[in-house]
Design a protein around this motif. Sequence first.
Motif, PDB file in Angstrom:
ATOM      1  N   HIS A  62      11.695   5.063  32.368  1.00  0.00           N
ATOM      2  CA  HIS A  62      10.289   5.204  32.709  1.00  0.00           C
ATOM      3  C   HIS A  62       9.888   5.228  34.228  1.00  0.00           C
ATOM      4  CE1 HIS A  62       8.685   5.101  28.515  1.00  0.00           C
ATOM      5  NE2 HIS A  62       9.621   4.373  28.337  1.00  0.00           N
ATOM      6  N   TYR A  65      10.272   8.662  35.442  1.00  0.00           N
ATOM      7  CA  TYR A  65       8.901   9.552  35.128  1.00  0.00           C
ATOM      8  C   TYR A  65       7.707   9.039  35.721  1.00  0.00           C
ATOM      9  CZ  TYR A  65      11.856  12.451  32.372  1.00  0.00           C
ATOM     10  OH  TYR A  65      13.151  13.212  32.002  1.00  0.00           O
ATOM     11  N   GLY A 263      11.700   9.883  25.345  1.00  0.00           N
ATOM     12  CA  GLY A 263      12.551  10.828  26.146  1.00  0.00           C
ATOM     13  C   GLY A 263      13.959  11.128  25.339  1.00  0.00           C
ATOM     14  N   ARG A 301       5.426   9.179  27.929  1.00  0.00           N
ATOM     15  CA  ARG A 301       5.515   8.404  29.153  1.00  0.00           C
ATOM     16  C   ARG A 301       4.046   8.332  29.616  1.00  0.00           C
ATOM     17  NH1 ARG A 301      10.772  11.395  29.229  1.00  0.00           N
ATOM     18  NH2 ARG A 301       9.120  13.072  29.287  1.00  0.00           N
ATOM     19  N   ASP A 304       3.107  11.863  31.023  1.00  0.00           N
ATOM     20  CA  ASP A 304       2.981  12.914  29.787  1.00  0.00           C
ATOM     21  C   ASP A 304       1.361  12.744  29.465  1.00  0.00           C
ATOM     22  OD1 ASP A 304       5.519  13.499  30.021  1.00  0.00           O
ATOM     23  OD2 ASP A 304       6.197  11.761  28.407  1.00  0.00           O
ATOM     24  N   THR A 349       4.894  15.351  41.936  1.00  0.00           N
ATOM     25  CA  THR A 349       4.920  16.289  40.859  1.00  0.00           C
ATOM     26  C   THR A 349       4.841  17.746  41.168  1.00  0.00           C
ATOM     27  OG1 THR A 349       2.744  16.490  40.188  1.00  0.00           O
ATOM     28  CG2 THR A 349       3.856  14.512  39.625  1.00  0.00           C
ATOM     29  N   TYR A 354       4.811  17.647  36.324  1.00  0.00           N
ATOM     30  CA  TYR A 354       6.083  17.424  35.886  1.00  0.00           C
ATOM     31  C   TYR A 354       6.637  16.627  37.028  1.00  0.00           C
ATOM     32  CZ  TYR A 354       5.753  19.995  31.505  1.00  0.00           C
ATOM     33  OH  TYR A 354       5.552  20.670  30.306  1.00  0.00           O
ATOM     34  N   LEU A 370      16.836  14.696  37.017  1.00  0.00           N
ATOM     35  CA  LEU A 370      15.526  15.206  37.476  1.00  0.00           C
ATOM     36  C   LEU A 370      15.397  15.853  38.827  1.00  0.00           C
ATOM     37  CD1 LEU A 370      12.813  12.130  36.460  1.00  0.00           C
ATOM     38  CD2 LEU A 370      12.937  14.596  35.852  1.00  0.00           C
ATOM     39  N   ASP A 374      13.812  18.632  35.760  1.00  0.00           N
ATOM     40  CA  ASP A 374      13.958  18.085  34.334  1.00  0.00           C
ATOM     41  C   ASP A 374      14.225  18.965  33.390  1.00  0.00           C
ATOM     42  OD1 ASP A 374      12.841  16.799  32.302  1.00  0.00           O
ATOM     43  OD2 ASP A 374      10.860  16.456  33.046  1.00  0.00           O
TER      44      ASP A 374
END
Length: 380
Positions: A62, A65, A263, A301, A304, A349, A354, A370, A374
């Motif tokens: 997490h 992300y 994930g 997450r 998201d 991002t 993303y 990552l 990704d």
Amino acid sequence: MLESQRLSWDGTGRIVSIEPEATASPRPLLLPGLADVHNHGGAGHSFPTSDLEGCRAAALHHRAYGTTTLLTSTVSAPAEVLLPRLELLAQLAQEGLSAGIHAEGPFIAAVRCGAQDPSAIVDGDPGLFREMIAAAGGHLRAVTFAPETAHARELVDLCAANDVVVSLGHTDADAQATTAIIDYAVAAGARVSATHLCNAMPPLHHRAPGPVAALLRAAMAGRATVELVADGVHLDDELVAFVADAAGPDAVSFVSDAMGAAGQADGAYMLGALEVVVAQGVARLRTADGSPGAIAGGTSRVIDQVRRQVRAGWDLGAAVRAATSGHRLLGLRDRGELRVGARADVVATDSNLYPLRTWVGGVDCTPSDLQAGDPERRGS
């Protein structure tokens, strides 16, 4: 959030400057690190059941992300299971991989157990709660209990004395009983939240408004924060927008309620002692006849959910505020925004939100997969 600006931090991990940067090429979007105050796991691992290494892997997933502030959530379990689990999760907090622990249960309503094991649910027990606080070694930061459970006010008093958020949920209480506990908690100096608003509680009805109306009114008055699992599964996007419009994004906290499948691919998983089947990204309890069981946590997450709600029409700034309000709920005033003096918890991002890189206290925490791009968005 910053675009076309240079952000710098020093060796203490604090932001020291934010300066405009002229550039002709696209630059990453910089967001403050996100907060998730309700999370049961990810990357195939579960905070209620995995070993320490597995719990570390879930927390790091997490973090990669964009969730730089995380509460690790337990589920209702017998004391002989729950207390050692709190001790284990306290180690993650001591290592800096979490901001503490959220105990979801066991003082909840069996009729609204959702994906909680009904055999592990007990009436409010201040003695057991003291043991839970002690087992967590000062790292218990939130507890979910039902307003109607026995000794609810004594539980509130213990929360206020130990800096534990009173999170009301998994409840069948009416609006009056819910409001009474909110009033008592606020007067006691405790912070108040709603555990995944609307889920595991009676639906809002015009003649029986129930806990949803009471918790939403409290949020509108600045007396509570309401968790929203804004993944399109737990809540419809229109409901998410309605709550945010009514209470404001600062009173909303996007939470993942993630379980081990976050994930990961569809398949069979466990949530505490219960079997879960994930199909098309939706986690539900396994049933004997194969019919759809109760929703059993999330697979998204927080980033998201930010991306989803922006696509649904939210202003990005509002979505980020809802994804960082957990810091304020926990009293972490030095993070959750990009400003000079704040801790350098930063997420970069692309233009589609993303994640590319994550820094915690100025330290790059981005795994190599990552950094290479990704895999979930390659070819998109």
